[in-house]
Design an enzyme around this catalytic site. Sequence first.
Site, PDB file in Angstrom:
ATOM      1  N   GLY A 195    -126.555 -16.032 -11.022  1.00 12.05           N
ATOM      2  CA  GLY A 195    -127.316 -14.815 -11.604  1.00 12.05           C
ATOM      3  C   GLY A 195    -128.785 -14.971 -11.497  1.00 12.05           C
ATOM      4  N   ALA A 196    -129.382 -13.676 -11.212  1.00 17.81           N
ATOM      5  CA  ALA A 196    -130.661 -13.485 -10.771  1.00 17.81           C
ATOM      6  C   ALA A 196    -131.642 -14.520 -11.615  1.00 17.81           C
ATOM      7  CB  ALA A 196    -131.063 -12.398 -10.593  1.00 17.81           C
ATOM      8  N   ASP A 236    -129.801  -7.711  -9.593  1.00  9.96           N
ATOM      9  CA  ASP A 236    -130.529  -8.904  -8.704  1.00  9.96           C
ATOM     10  C   ASP A 236    -131.880  -8.565  -8.309  1.00  9.96           C
ATOM     11  OD1 ASP A 236    -127.392  -9.259  -8.766  1.00  9.96           O
ATOM     12  OD2 ASP A 236    -128.155 -11.341  -8.404  1.00  9.96           O
ATOM     13  N   ASN A 288    -127.061  -4.893  -7.211  1.00 11.60           N
ATOM     14  CA  ASN A 288    -126.252  -5.728  -7.944  1.00 11.60           C
ATOM     15  C   ASN A 288    -124.981  -5.902  -7.213  1.00 11.60           C
ATOM     16  OD1 ASN A 288    -126.119  -6.995 -10.427  1.00 11.60           O
ATOM     17  ND2 ASN A 288    -124.465  -5.475 -11.212  1.00 11.60           N
ATOM     18  N   LYS A 289    -124.164  -6.823  -7.950  1.00  9.63           N
ATOM     19  CA  LYS A 289    -123.036  -7.257  -7.482  1.00  9.63           C
ATOM     20  C   LYS A 289    -122.164  -6.109  -6.860  1.00  9.63           C
ATOM     21  CE  LYS A 289    -121.809 -10.686  -7.491  1.00  9.63           C
ATOM     22  NZ  LYS A 289    -122.163 -11.493  -6.194  1.00  9.63           N
TER      23      LYS A 289
HETATM   24  O1  MRU Z   1    -123.649 -13.634  -7.303  1.00 13.88           O
HETATM   25  P1  MRU Z   1    -123.965 -13.889  -8.422  1.00 13.88           P
HETATM   26  O2  MRU Z   1    -122.948 -14.093  -9.407  1.00 13.88           O
HETATM   27  O3  MRU Z   1    -125.250 -14.728  -8.611  1.00 13.88           O
HETATM   28  O4  MRU Z   1    -124.272 -12.300  -8.932  1.00 13.88           O
HETATM   29  C1  MRU Z   1    -124.923 -12.058 -10.142  1.00 13.88           C
HETATM   30  C2  MRU Z   1    -125.133 -10.584 -10.477  1.00 13.88           C
HETATM   31  O5  MRU Z   1    -124.992  -9.743  -9.723  1.00 13.88           O
HETATM   32  C3  MRU Z   1    -125.762 -10.252 -11.932  1.00 13.88           C
HETATM   33  O6  MRU Z   1    -125.164  -9.016 -12.267  1.00 13.88           O
HETATM   34  C4  MRU Z   1    -127.090 -10.287 -11.583  1.00 13.88           C
HETATM   35  O7  MRU Z   1    -127.604 -11.362 -11.045  1.00 13.88           O
HETATM   36  C5  MRU Z   1    -128.062  -9.718 -12.964  1.00 13.88           C
HETATM   37  S1  MRU Z   1    -127.834 -11.264 -14.086  1.00 13.88           S
HETATM   38  C6  MRU Z   1    -128.547 -11.070 -15.474  1.00 13.88           C
END
Ligand code: MRU
Length: 371
Positions: free
Chosen positions: A54-55, A246, A256-257
Amino acid sequence: MRIDGVPTRTIRPAADGRTVEIIDQTRLPHALVWDRLTSLEEAAVAIQQMKVRGAPLIGAAAAYGVALALAADASDSRIEMAYGRLLATRPTAVNLRWALDEMRRALLPLPPGERAAAAWRRAGEICDEDVALNSAIGDHGLAILRALWEKRHAAGAERLNVLTHCNAGWLATVDWGTATAAVYKAHDSGMPIHVWVDETRPRNQGASLTARELGWHGVPHTVIVDNAGGHLMQRGQVDMCIVGTDRTTAAGDVANKIGTYLKALAARDNGIPFYVALPGPSIDWTGSDGLRDIPIEERSAAEVTHISGLAADGRPAKILLTPEGSGAANPAFDVTPARLVTGLITERGVCPASREGLLSLYPERRTRAAQ
Ligand code: MRU
């Protein structure tokens, strides 16, 4: 957030004052296990292996990684080495670079003898700031949810249905989450809010993390396969989408994801508001082009070919899904163009997903952005 009634952050300095405790997110949802980071390398590996992810949390963990690195040697070269090692862990979340820049800026001007203590201090501040940013995002998001709920309620709805993707929750930050902050505040205020949780293949951050934390907090939610969202939108069962990011470019394009883009397309086709919740450190002010320049992390094919869970005997297991020999590709993020985003919910308020929109909230960037 509270776990069993105890206010808990996802990362914290240990009582020994020399190490850091994290929730090992690879063990969730089935086990809540705290792990201890004792060195720069352990911090880097925890980020790489997504024990922390998570970012915003990646940024916070990296800040502590720098503090851990300086225990025996606080020279300029050690700071630069730690910076490089941590920056290489994950490429997409821009909060990582932001946190490392913050650490470097705070530490390099100091005499080496003062740096280690200052690093712990600044890492702690970065965590505190993250909590405050997310809480403010939650307040602004809550206003949007309230307005929507008033309309839906007046039209006879019994609950407000929000769809989210991946985990942009408490577990992705130090506390509150970005996308979930408003959800928690709405739920706590008595609004009958319900969350559709995209499972978020391949690592299933929705099914294992978002569902886990919403459950801890008592927020009604339903896990759905990623492909169900469009159908639910067509049936009028989604009132709003809210996701994290992210990296959002200064022009409002949102990384984002993987799969976020498809949700935004479906939301647009169905006239459903699609909001992105983000703190300032998730904005990439470098002027990069969202579709061309954002580095998209390519993760292991094994995350696609295998699925993790609990086996019938209750032990963690990895199951092979695909035929032996089938190739698999695993781009971990995608970019949703600004035109598909209804609004950006930041700690400073809500704005259109555009350069002018962001600059209206971050006017101090106006001169720098123009350079
Ligand atoms: O690969 P990850 O689990 O680190 O990806 C996380 C995401 O894509 C979240 O949506 C993003 O970091 C926002 S977190 C507040």
